[in-house]
Motif scaffolding. Sequence first.
Motif, PDB file in Angstrom:
ATOM      1  N   LEU A   1      -9.645 -26.664  14.691  1.00 10.73           N
ATOM      2  CA  LEU A   1     -10.037 -27.440  15.870  1.00 10.73           C
ATOM      3  C   LEU A   1     -11.295 -26.766  16.402  1.00 10.73           C
ATOM      4  O   LEU A   1     -11.237 -25.659  16.946  1.00 10.73           O
ATOM      5  CB  LEU A   1      -8.901 -27.448  16.894  1.00 10.73           C
TER       6      LEU A   1
ATOM      7  N   ALA B   1     -12.274 -32.804  18.359  1.00  6.91           N
ATOM      8  CA  ALA B   1     -11.572 -33.523  19.430  1.00  6.91           C
ATOM      9  C   ALA B   1     -12.614 -34.253  20.281  1.00  6.91           C
ATOM     10  O   ALA B   1     -13.800 -33.917  20.255  1.00  6.91           O
ATOM     11  CB  ALA B   1     -10.795 -32.545  20.294  1.00  6.91           C
ATOM     12  N   ASP B   2     -12.169 -35.253  21.028  1.00  2.10           N
ATOM     13  CA  ASP B   2     -13.151 -35.998  21.827  1.00  2.10           C
ATOM     14  C   ASP B   2     -12.492 -36.779  22.952  1.00  2.10           C
ATOM     15  O   ASP B   2     -11.327 -37.156  22.866  1.00  2.10           O
ATOM     16  CB  ASP B   2     -13.903 -37.001  20.937  1.00  2.10           C
TER      17      ASP B   2
ATOM     18  N   ASN C   1      -8.171 -39.313  14.194  1.00  3.96           N
ATOM     19  CA  ASN C   1      -7.159 -38.883  15.163  1.00  3.96           C
ATOM     20  C   ASN C   1      -6.992 -39.984  16.205  1.00  3.96           C
ATOM     21  O   ASN C   1      -7.890 -40.241  17.004  1.00  3.96           O
ATOM     22  CB  ASN C   1      -7.584 -37.573  15.840  1.00  3.96           C
TER      23      ASN C   1
ATOM     24  N   GLY D   1       0.354 -37.147  19.968  1.00  2.00           N
ATOM     25  CA  GLY D   1       1.177 -37.433  21.150  1.00  2.00           C
ATOM     26  C   GLY D   1       2.522 -36.740  21.041  1.00  2.00           C
ATOM     27  O   GLY D   1       3.174 -36.801  20.006  1.00  2.00           O
ATOM     28  N   ALA D   2       2.933 -36.078  22.116  1.00  2.00           N
ATOM     29  CA  ALA D   2       4.186 -35.319  22.073  1.00  2.00           C
ATOM     30  C   ALA D   2       5.307 -36.035  22.817  1.00  2.00           C
ATOM     31  O   ALA D   2       6.472 -35.661  22.706  1.00  2.00           O
ATOM     32  CB  ALA D   2       3.963 -33.943  22.689  1.00  2.00           C
TER      33      ALA D   2
ATOM     34  N   GLY E   1       4.999 -41.273  21.944  1.00  2.00           N
ATOM     35  CA  GLY E   1       3.996 -40.746  21.022  1.00  2.00           C
ATOM     36  C   GLY E   1       4.637 -40.367  19.694  1.00  2.00           C
ATOM     37  O   GLY E   1       4.093 -40.633  18.615  1.00  2.00           O
TER      38      GLY E   1
ATOM     39  N   PHE F   1      -0.636 -33.138  14.953  1.00  2.00           N
ATOM     40  CA  PHE F   1      -0.936 -31.847  15.563  1.00  2.00           C
ATOM     41  C   PHE F   1       0.121 -31.598  16.616  1.00  2.00           C
ATOM     42  O   PHE F   1       0.311 -32.426  17.516  1.00  2.00           O
ATOM     43  CB  PHE F   1      -2.294 -31.862  16.269  1.00  2.00           C
TER      44      PHE F   1
ATOM     45  N   SER G   1       2.078 -28.849  19.526  1.00  2.00           N
ATOM     46  CA  SER G   1       1.803 -27.727  20.439  1.00  2.00           C
ATOM     47  C   SER G   1       3.124 -27.115  20.841  1.00  2.00           C
ATOM     48  O   SER G   1       3.835 -27.690  21.671  1.00  2.00           O
ATOM     49  CB  SER G   1       1.145 -28.229  21.721  1.00  2.00           C
TER      50      SER G   1
ATOM     51  N   HIS H   1       1.353 -35.409  31.888  1.00  2.00           N
ATOM     52  CA  HIS H   1       1.911 -34.683  30.733  1.00  2.00           C
ATOM     53  C   HIS H   1       3.209 -34.026  31.169  1.00  2.00           C
ATOM     54  O   HIS H   1       3.192 -32.924  31.716  1.00  2.00           O
ATOM     55  CB  HIS H   1       0.956 -33.577  30.273  1.00  2.00           C
TER      56      HIS H   1
ATOM     57  N   MET I   1      -3.093 -25.976  12.823  1.00  9.52           N
ATOM     58  CA  MET I   1      -4.356 -26.395  13.434  1.00  9.52           C
ATOM     59  C   MET I   1      -4.846 -25.150  14.164  1.00  9.52           C
ATOM     60  O   MET I   1      -4.328 -24.798  15.231  1.00  9.52           O
ATOM     61  CB  MET I   1      -4.062 -27.546  14.384  1.00  9.52           C
TER      62      MET I   1
HETATM   63  C1  LIG Z   1      -4.418 -30.348  18.595  1.00 11.20           C
HETATM   64  C2  LIG Z   1      -4.533 -31.495  19.551  1.00 11.20           C
HETATM   65  C3  LIG Z   1      -5.717 -32.220  19.608  1.00 11.20           C
HETATM   66  C4  LIG Z   1      -5.863 -33.263  20.516  1.00 11.20           C
HETATM   67  N1  LIG Z   1      -7.041 -33.923  20.553  1.00 11.20           N
HETATM   68  C5  LIG Z   1      -7.228 -34.873  21.486  1.00 11.20           C
HETATM   69  C6  LIG Z   1      -8.485 -35.497  21.609  1.00 11.20           C
HETATM   70  O1  LIG Z   1      -9.415 -35.199  20.876  1.00 11.20           O
HETATM   71  N2  LIG Z   1      -8.641 -36.433  22.577  1.00 11.20           N
HETATM   72  C7  LIG Z   1      -7.636 -36.803  23.425  1.00 11.20           C
HETATM   73  O2  LIG Z   1      -7.849 -37.672  24.275  1.00 11.20           O
HETATM   74  N3  LIG Z   1      -6.413 -36.225  23.324  1.00 11.20           N
HETATM   75  C8  LIG Z   1      -6.209 -35.271  22.400  1.00 11.20           C
HETATM   76  N4  LIG Z   1      -4.991 -34.655  22.301  1.00 11.20           N
HETATM   77  C9  LIG Z   1      -3.922 -35.120  23.211  1.00 11.20           C
HETATM   78  C10 LIG Z   1      -2.925 -36.026  22.525  1.00 11.20           C
HETATM   79  O3  LIG Z   1      -3.476 -36.907  21.607  1.00 11.20           O
HETATM   80  C11 LIG Z   1      -2.126 -36.868  23.508  1.00 11.20           C
HETATM   81  O4  LIG Z   1      -2.963 -37.802  24.152  1.00 11.20           O
HETATM   82  C12 LIG Z   1      -1.489 -36.041  24.542  1.00 11.20           C
HETATM   83  O5  LIG Z   1      -0.717 -35.039  23.906  1.00 11.20           O
HETATM   84  C13 LIG Z   1      -0.602 -36.901  25.451  1.00 11.20           C
HETATM   85  O6  LIG Z   1       0.212 -37.729  24.684  1.00 11.20           O
HETATM   86  P1  LIG Z   1       1.724 -37.876  24.994  1.00 11.20           P
HETATM   87  O7  LIG Z   1       1.784 -38.444  26.388  1.00 11.20           O
HETATM   88  O8  LIG Z   1       2.291 -38.797  23.962  1.00 11.20           O
HETATM   89  O9  LIG Z   1       2.295 -36.496  24.906  1.00 11.20           O
HETATM   90  C14 LIG Z   1      -4.801 -33.608  21.395  1.00 11.20           C
HETATM   91  C15 LIG Z   1      -3.603 -32.900  21.333  1.00 11.20           C
HETATM   92  C16 LIG Z   1      -3.459 -31.839  20.435  1.00 11.20           C
HETATM   93  C17 LIG Z   1      -2.166 -31.094  20.414  1.00 11.20           C
END
Ligand SMILES: Cc1cc2nc3c(=O)[nH]c(=O)nc-3n(C[C@H](O)[C@H](O)[C@H](O)COP(=O)(O)O)c2cc1C
Length: 450
Positions: A12, A57-58, A130, A224-225, A229, A241, A243, A337, A393
């Motif tokens: 990353l 990421a973006d 992604n 998405g966690a 997601g 990915f 966490s 979150h 990652m």
């Molecule tokens: C390694 C990693 C990279 C991520 N990269 C991005 C990203 O580039 N842009 C973004 O808007 N969210 C990014 N996220 C956030 C997730 O895609 C997601 O939107 C966030 O975890 C909330 O989703 P949830 O509500 O399903 O948990 C990243 C998360 C992780 C763990």
Amino acid sequence: MQQSRHMALALLFGAAGSHPASWMHPDGRLTPPTTLDAYADAARLCERGLFDLFFIADTPAARTENLHAWSRFPMFMNVLEPITLLTALAGITSRIGLGGTVSTSFSEPYNVARQFASLDHLSAGRAAWNVVTSANDYAARNFGHAKLAPHADRYRRAGEFVDVVRQLWDSWDDDAFVLNRDTGLYFDPASQHPVHHQGAFFKVDGALNIARSPQGHPVIIEAGASDTGQELAARTAEVVFSSNPSPQASKRFTDGLKARMPAYGRDPSELKVLAGLPILLAETDEQAAEAYARLQELVHPDVGRFRLGMDLETDLSDLPIDQPIPADRIPTGANFHKGFFDDILRLIGDGTPTLRDVYLRYERGRKTVTGGPKRIADVMEEWFTSGAADGFMLQFHIMPGGLDLFVAQVVPELQRRGLMRTSYDGPTLRDNLGLVRPARGARMAMQVAE
Ligand SMILES: Cc1cc2nc3c(=O)[nH]c(=O)nc-3n(C[C@H](O)[C@H](O)[C@H](O)COP(=O)(O)O)c2cc1C
């Protein structure tokens, strides 16, 4: 049994490093991340280290409020647009996968299908998308909305979005463009399969204007966690990915996610979970611990308070950092979150930490590993062999020094232990990740109609 032969590795990218104060550290790279050079060295280094994926990421927005904090922590404030950047990197690399984020909340499937198909062609089969739904209102405001749509709506849109993109990637047979002077046919008319889609969010009636790409479908990544997601990932993702702060928590996540896949007719081997691992690597364990302590000291109180307040969904800017957070300043529940919010509550409840203790320990679900090469290899071995993840990652807190040392010393150590490849498996990202190339029109796990 679900273990692949070797661990998958992704980077990353962060120009100076992944810690909020990386850019302030004397060893962090300070050149602006708007030159190709700022990325090229890292991408080439990853390729030398036989990484699977270089990832960008973006979010499609600059922050426009709380600039007193953002100006000290410049996340996404001066970055290149991912597809443009990855296309340039495709020309100066030859083996590593190239992944980038594009939000399903602020684009149209046709654009995204076309962009990633183009990147897959230009990189000869190394593209990965992604899929994110975005999680900040700054982005919403750039696209005609005051706020983000509700979480469930964003994910419904994302599900339909991915389905349409995949159908568009299948709008031609693999061998459609025959370029046959004998028959006078540039393409075989029978090989076009237009999409006729009308759903809750998108109406698409047409075909992509580009041949099916080397990987068939560029690799789909998600992160998405939330429950929603994970459900989308179980149905559509090929890389996730994650966490998690420990191998135990990561294993629970990985097993839980993969257990959702059979309901969509998918085998768990069709999805690789890459655990997010922030690393402070130095020549020795002591030097790494010192460098990490130095980085932590460099976190400005405005940044510490602001980052914590963002995920705790409250304003902490007036609070002293050397006292505990008053109970009446802590909201009863989360809107953005939930996992991060609960993490912070756990940290606050662990003894009587000061505000500074909490913001320094809070890492959005992850936990930095510090150490010399052997210790880092030990940690990765433990996570991998316990089935906590299919790979990592990686995020280096000091760039490019951390990555440099990782490739020079940790990669050979992992290879000696039989945990990492010694050469690329094939020309495409799918080959290296052990993901099958989808046949055109193969049954996809479609969204269950509501
Ligand atoms: C390694 C990693 C990279 C991520 N990269 C991005 C990203 O580039 N842009 C973004 O808007 N969210 C990014 N996220 C956030 C997730 O895609 C997601 O939107 C966030 O975890 C909330 O989703 P949830 O509500 O399903 O948990 C990243 C998360 C992780 C763990």
